[in-house]
Enzyme design. Sequence first.
Site, PDB file in Angstrom:
ATOM      1  N   ASN A  48       0.697  -1.333  -0.035  1.00 15.86           N
ATOM      2  CA  ASN A  48      -0.182  -0.078   0.098  1.00 15.86           C
ATOM      3  C   ASN A  48       0.852   1.405  -0.105  1.00 15.86           C
ATOM      4  O   ASN A  48       0.470   2.256   0.216  1.00 15.86           O
ATOM      5  CB  ASN A  48      -0.987   0.034   1.156  1.00 15.86           C
ATOM      6  CG  ASN A  48      -1.935  -0.988   1.218  1.00 15.86           C
ATOM      7  OD1 ASN A  48      -2.207  -1.508   0.318  1.00 15.86           O
ATOM      8  ND2 ASN A  48      -2.085  -1.888   2.486  1.00 15.86           N
ATOM      9  N   HIS A 134     -13.759  -1.404   6.432  1.00 18.91           N
ATOM     10  CA  HIS A 134     -12.531  -2.116   6.962  1.00 18.91           C
ATOM     11  C   HIS A 134     -13.058  -2.535   8.251  1.00 18.91           C
ATOM     12  O   HIS A 134     -13.858  -2.055   8.861  1.00 18.91           O
ATOM     13  CB  HIS A 134     -11.459  -0.995   7.141  1.00 18.91           C
ATOM     14  CG  HIS A 134     -10.131  -1.640   7.366  1.00 18.91           C
ATOM     15  ND1 HIS A 134      -9.569  -1.404   8.434  1.00 18.91           N
ATOM     16  CD2 HIS A 134      -9.339  -2.349   6.444  1.00 18.91           C
ATOM     17  CE1 HIS A 134      -8.438  -2.069   8.539  1.00 18.91           C
ATOM     18  NE2 HIS A 134      -8.260  -2.338   7.443  1.00 18.91           N
ATOM     19  N   GLU A 184     -15.689   4.066   3.368  1.00 18.70           N
ATOM     20  CA  GLU A 184     -14.153   4.021   2.860  1.00 18.70           C
ATOM     21  C   GLU A 184     -14.458   5.069   1.647  1.00 18.70           C
ATOM     22  O   GLU A 184     -15.691   5.047   1.062  1.00 18.70           O
ATOM     23  CB  GLU A 184     -13.481   2.830   2.573  1.00 18.70           C
ATOM     24  CG  GLU A 184     -13.034   2.229   3.704  1.00 18.70           C
ATOM     25  CD  GLU A 184     -12.519   0.814   3.196  1.00 18.70           C
ATOM     26  OE1 GLU A 184     -11.651   0.758   2.525  1.00 18.70           O
ATOM     27  OE2 GLU A 184     -12.993  -0.175   4.157  1.00 18.70           O
ATOM     28  N   SER A 188     -10.714  -0.802   0.091  1.00 21.81           N
ATOM     29  CA  SER A 188      -9.491  -1.495   0.281  1.00 21.81           C
ATOM     30  C   SER A 188      -9.120  -2.575  -0.354  1.00 21.81           C
ATOM     31  O   SER A 188      -8.157  -3.149  -1.115  1.00 21.81           O
ATOM     32  CB  SER A 188      -8.863  -1.568   1.592  1.00 21.81           C
ATOM     33  OG  SER A 188      -9.941  -2.359   2.553  1.00 21.81           O
ATOM     34  N   ASP A 213     -13.441   7.077   5.758  1.00 22.16           N
ATOM     35  CA  ASP A 213     -12.082   6.788   5.783  1.00 22.16           C
ATOM     36  C   ASP A 213     -11.317   6.633   4.490  1.00 22.16           C
ATOM     37  O   ASP A 213     -11.342   6.136   3.394  1.00 22.16           O
ATOM     38  CB  ASP A 213     -12.088   5.392   6.278  1.00 22.16           C
ATOM     39  CG  ASP A 213     -10.738   4.669   6.474  1.00 22.16           C
ATOM     40  OD1 ASP A 213      -9.835   5.168   6.035  1.00 22.16           O
ATOM     41  OD2 ASP A 213     -10.607   3.303   7.084  1.00 22.16           O
ATOM     42  N   HIS A 216      -6.973   4.651   1.278  1.00 18.64           N
ATOM     43  CA  HIS A 216      -6.264   4.379   0.145  1.00 18.64           C
ATOM     44  C   HIS A 216      -6.715   5.400  -0.971  1.00 18.64           C
ATOM     45  O   HIS A 216      -6.282   5.356  -2.385  1.00 18.64           O
ATOM     46  CB  HIS A 216      -7.218   3.063  -0.339  1.00 18.64           C
ATOM     47  CG  HIS A 216      -6.943   1.696   0.393  1.00 18.64           C
ATOM     48  ND1 HIS A 216      -5.617   0.974   0.635  1.00 18.64           N
ATOM     49  CD2 HIS A 216      -7.566   1.481   1.594  1.00 18.64           C
ATOM     50  CE1 HIS A 216      -5.788   0.249   1.439  1.00 18.64           C
ATOM     51  NE2 HIS A 216      -6.680   0.328   2.087  1.00 18.64           N
ATOM     52  N   LYS A 247       0.132   4.234   4.659  1.00 18.03           N
ATOM     53  CA  LYS A 247       0.249   3.935   3.128  1.00 18.03           C
ATOM     54  C   LYS A 247       0.705   4.953   2.113  1.00 18.03           C
ATOM     55  O   LYS A 247       2.111   4.708   2.335  1.00 18.03           O
ATOM     56  CB  LYS A 247      -1.484   3.465   2.923  1.00 18.03           C
ATOM     57  CG  LYS A 247      -1.949   2.454   3.560  1.00 18.03           C
ATOM     58  CD  LYS A 247      -3.218   1.968   3.812  1.00 18.03           C
ATOM     59  CE  LYS A 247      -3.372   0.605   4.411  1.00 18.03           C
ATOM     60  NZ  LYS A 247      -4.741   0.468   5.378  1.00 18.03           N
TER      61      LYS A 247
HETATM   62  C1  LIG Z   1      -5.111   0.013   6.509  1.00 21.62           C
HETATM   63  C2  LIG Z   1      -6.379   0.453   6.884  1.00 21.62           C
HETATM   64  C3  LIG Z   1      -6.838   0.882   8.229  1.00 21.62           C
HETATM   65  C4  LIG Z   1      -5.850   0.760   9.276  1.00 21.62           C
HETATM   66  O1  LIG Z   1      -4.833   1.539   9.027  1.00 21.62           O
HETATM   67  P1  LIG Z   1      -3.259   1.047  10.080  1.00 21.62           P
HETATM   68  O2  LIG Z   1      -2.630   2.440  10.161  1.00 21.62           O
HETATM   69  O3  LIG Z   1      -2.636   0.096   9.049  1.00 21.62           O
HETATM   70  O4  LIG Z   1      -3.654   0.706  11.124  1.00 21.62           O
HETATM   71  C5  LIG Z   1      -7.749   1.349   8.494  1.00 21.62           C
HETATM   72  N1  LIG Z   1      -8.973   1.682   7.541  1.00 21.62           N
HETATM   73  C6  LIG Z   1      -8.470   1.107   5.945  1.00 21.62           C
HETATM   74  C7  LIG Z   1      -9.652   1.225   5.036  1.00 21.62           C
HETATM   75  C8  LIG Z   1      -7.283   0.626   5.587  1.00 21.62           C
HETATM   76  O5  LIG Z   1      -6.995  -0.013   4.769  1.00 21.62           O
END
Ligand SMILES: *Cc1c(COP(=O)(O)O)cnc(C)c1O
Length: 394
Positions: A48, A134, A184, A188, A213, A216, A247
């Site tokens: 990522n 997620h 999101e 993801s 969120d 990505h 990421k």
């Molecule tokens: C990776 C991810 C998270 C968690 O983030 P980390 O910093 O890895 O704990 C939360 N939401 C989504 C959509 C993710 O892909």
Amino acid sequence: MPSFSDHLNQRLATLRRENLFRELRRIDAPAGPRLVLDGRTLINFASNDYLGLADHPALKEAAIKSVEKFGAGSGSSRLICGSSRLFHDLESALADFKQTGAALAFSSGYATAVGTITALMGKDDIIILDKLVHASIVDAARLSGAKLRIFAHNDLNDLEDRLRWASETLADSRANRSILVVTESVFSMDGDVAPLRGLVELKEKYGAWLMVDEAHALGVLGQHGRGLADECGVSRHIEIQMGTLSKAVGASGGYICGSRALVDYLINRARSFIFSTAPVPAAAGAALAGVQLLQSREGEQRRQALHQRIHKLRGLIPGRASEQPLTAIFPVIVGDEARAVNTAARLRENNIFAPAVRYPTVARGAARLRISLTAAHSAEDLDALAQNLARINR
Ligand SMILES: *Cc1c(COP(=O)(O)O)cnc(C)c1O
């Protein structure tokens, strides 16, 4: 009675039988477009690290400087022994970047979701989630004790049905109850995008709050990589903007961007913030450098390089609607778990690393190879991938 180990071994045997057993693969190199596994070099399509910043000299330098200045560890929660300037600099940079009143950094994206949702919502409230959000958001919603409803993935009609139900349910109660919709922006495991304008219209119509969120999308979409909310022009209408620093930013940690009141409230009520030691200085320093790099000329160039790779792969493996924004995630749905594991193993034999994603990350029977592109991949890397996928399809 079986012993503790026997008991666990039985459970593990079940996972193996269902092709759901996971194991760690040991590697010995920084995150990047290549990885060395069992002595062989594979092209890495699992990362990522969308802009290739995780191993960038500027971020490493910033991490080292932060350690030299502020130490290896953080010593305590930020509310106990004082809050290092480093976090305040990071949060100002995030708020400037996302054009919000304030920002708050957490130790991970997972901790961000759990702390924020449980702080805002309680048993008298209602949370409505997109079916594919997620695990961190699902866990947070459950832990909050709020009534939980799920709407079909990206389906605004279904969401409206739930919102209508929620507002009728809450209308009967006199107290000050809340409805929170969470999605999101770029999903993801599917790489598709939420209909943010429609979501904003609906949450305003029903007086709900919206949390998005951008894990990505940050660094990948929107002006300077601000995310999908920016690209859709709806940032100001989203109460809670979440993301991760792990990421495209290339470091580690999570964040919330929003109003000053939101951040002040989270400092007082988000348990994963209050009852957890502050992130290490190295992580905060690298994240600050990453956020700055996203907005620099070099960040722009890396984003363009990534978009070119995405265009090219879309040409090579059709299936993504061409009008969709340029997201870096390409699922190749295989369905059966065993087949997904075997396909991933065959790709590895041909020096391609693409993970088989299975239940519980995705639904049972929806196993897939999840291919993600980064700015650090070369045109030859994509050709090798496309040839192998074509072979597998045959
Ligand atoms: C990776 C991810 C998270 C968690 O983030 P980390 O910093 O890895 O704990 C939360 N939401 C989504 C959509 C993710 O892909």
